[in-house]
Design an enzyme around this catalytic site. Structure first.
Site, PDB file in Angstrom:
ATOM      1  CE1 TYR A   1      -3.785  -2.339   0.255  1.00  0.00           C
ATOM      2  CE2 TYR A   1      -2.618  -3.282   2.123  1.00  0.00           C
ATOM      3  CZ  TYR A   1      -3.622  -3.345   1.189  1.00  0.00           C
ATOM      4  OH  TYR A   1      -4.481  -4.418   1.176  1.00  0.00           O
TER       5      TYR A   1
ATOM      6  CG  HIS B   1      -9.625  -1.373  -5.167  1.00  0.00           C
ATOM      7  ND1 HIS B   1     -10.127  -1.693  -3.926  1.00  0.00           N
ATOM      8  CD2 HIS B   1     -10.656  -1.457  -6.040  1.00  0.00           C
ATOM      9  CE1 HIS B   1     -11.412  -1.974  -4.054  1.00  0.00           C
ATOM     10  NE2 HIS B   1     -11.761  -1.833  -5.320  1.00  0.00           N
TER      11      HIS B   1
END
Length: 152
Positions: free
Chosen positions: A24, A101
């Protein structure tokens, strides 16, 4: 051009920057929100944001957005793969939304490949890191019109 955007971040996104940075990245949620707010300000778009680890809180905020927001940018986190309730809320308020996302969900575990939201989204952005938020806002600004104006 959308005149108001609600940014929604789902479960665990409050941990951005520290949770699995190899997937991430190191950008924190406050940095994402500040960047999105600045981008909207430059585009003369009213901006609001919510992050919650609780599905019902997100659904309630989506309901509150009805008639008050032109577009939603949503990173539903893990709710992507599990929440019919979130899908129904988004469809029920009839606000165009862009699904975001940070990682490419199609390169990850098989259970992450399915989204309950994608077939209802105006666009889906995944795998661009936190730049995906900027791309989603830019798309909404250019292509989502306020209710009553013709869509492109």
């Amino acid at each position: 051009m959308a005149k108001s955007i609600l940014l929604i971040n789902g479960p665990n996104l409050n941990l951005l920057g520290t949770r699995e940075p190899s997937i991430y990245g190191s950008t924190t949620l406050p940095q994402v929100v500040e960047s999105a707010s600045s981008q909207c300000s430059r585009l003369s778009i009213t901006f609001s944001h919510i992050q919650s680890n609780h599905e019902g809180v997100l659904i309630d905020r989506i309901h509150e957005a009805r008639g008050n927001v032109d577009a939603i940018v949503i990173n539903p986190g893990a709710l992507t793969h599990t929440s019919v309730g979130l899908r129904d809320a988004l469809v029920g308020v009839d606000i165009p939304f862009v699904e975001v996302h940070i990682s490419n969900i199609h390169k990850r575990e098989a259970f992450r490949h399915h989204s309950y939201l994608s077939d209802k989204a105006e666009a889906v952005i995944c795998g661009l890191g936190t730049y995906g938020y900027e791309a989603a806002i830019e798309y909404a600004a250019r292509h989502i019109k306020p209710k009553g104006e013709a869509q492109l």
